[in-house]
Design an enzyme around this catalytic site. Structure first.
Site, PDB file in Angstrom:
ATOM      1  N   GLU A  80       0.828  -1.211   0.000  1.00  0.00           N
ATOM      2  CA  GLU A  80       0.000   0.000   0.000  1.00  0.00           C
ATOM      3  C   GLU A  80       0.859   1.256   0.000  1.00  0.00           C
ATOM      4  O   GLU A  80       0.528   2.245  -0.649  1.00  0.00           O
ATOM      5  CB  GLU A  80      -0.967   0.020   1.181  1.00  0.00           C
ATOM      6  CG  GLU A  80      -1.859   1.246   1.126  1.00  0.00           C
ATOM      7  CD  GLU A  80      -3.225   1.059   1.752  1.00  0.00           C
ATOM      8  OE1 GLU A  80      -3.925   2.081   1.855  1.00  0.00           O
ATOM      9  OE2 GLU A  80      -3.590  -0.054   2.129  1.00  0.00           O
ATOM     10  N   THR A  81       1.979   1.221   0.697  1.00  0.00           N
ATOM     11  CA  THR A  81       2.893   2.360   0.716  1.00  0.00           C
ATOM     12  C   THR A  81       3.421   2.641  -0.687  1.00  0.00           C
ATOM     13  O   THR A  81       3.397   3.778  -1.157  1.00  0.00           O
ATOM     14  CB  THR A  81       4.065   2.085   1.682  1.00  0.00           C
ATOM     15  OG1 THR A  81       3.541   1.975   3.003  1.00  0.00           O
ATOM     16  CG2 THR A  81       5.095   3.187   1.636  1.00  0.00           C
TER      17      THR A  81
END
Length: 140
Positions: free
Chosen positions: A64-65
């Protein structure tokens, strides 16, 4: 994107990581291009399950980062916040040491929503996990 632009972009991203989960998990952005962003995370005690293998939640946080930051950087990022709204991840292989690398590439870059594929590989380039991330563009 030339080397000078890459270095400048990676320095900007590094500034966003201070005092965040990215700093806690030691996630570092290592490469960027016109259509990808690559991040690295060590497989250390902080990112392992009790059994000693890379934690799926840490892997998901890396995915997600990388995808959210790719949406921000590769879409211009001016006055817009890109937030993950859905993450789907499949874990394929366990890893106990070294580093894992997440490479985010766009599947669809709409003006409101984007879809990103994030592949996570180990130091030997073995596929560890594959993720799809949907992001939404919101005014800052």
């Amino acid at each position: 994107m030339n080397e000078q632009e890459k270095r400048k972009t990676l320095e900007v991203i590094k500034g966003f990581s201070r005092h965040t989960l990215m700093e806690t998990l030691d996630i570092e952005f290592v490469d960027v291009g016109r259509d990808y962003l690559k991040a690295k995370m060590p497989v250390i005690n902080a990112t392992r399950q009790p059994e000693g293998i890379l934690h799926g939640g840490a892997t998901a946080a890396l995915a997600e980062t990388a995808g959210s930051m790719a949406a921000y950087i590769l879409s211009g990022g001016k006055g817009i916040a890109y937030r993950g709204i859905e993450l789907s991840i499949n874990h394929i292989k366990g890893v106990c040491s070294g580093n894992v690398y997440a490479t985010a590439v766009p599947i669809h870059k709409g003006s409101t929503t984007q879809l990103w594929e994030v592949s996570i590989r180990d130091d030997e380039n073995n596929l560890i996990s594959i993720a799809k991330l949907t992001t939404i563009a919101l005014p800052n």
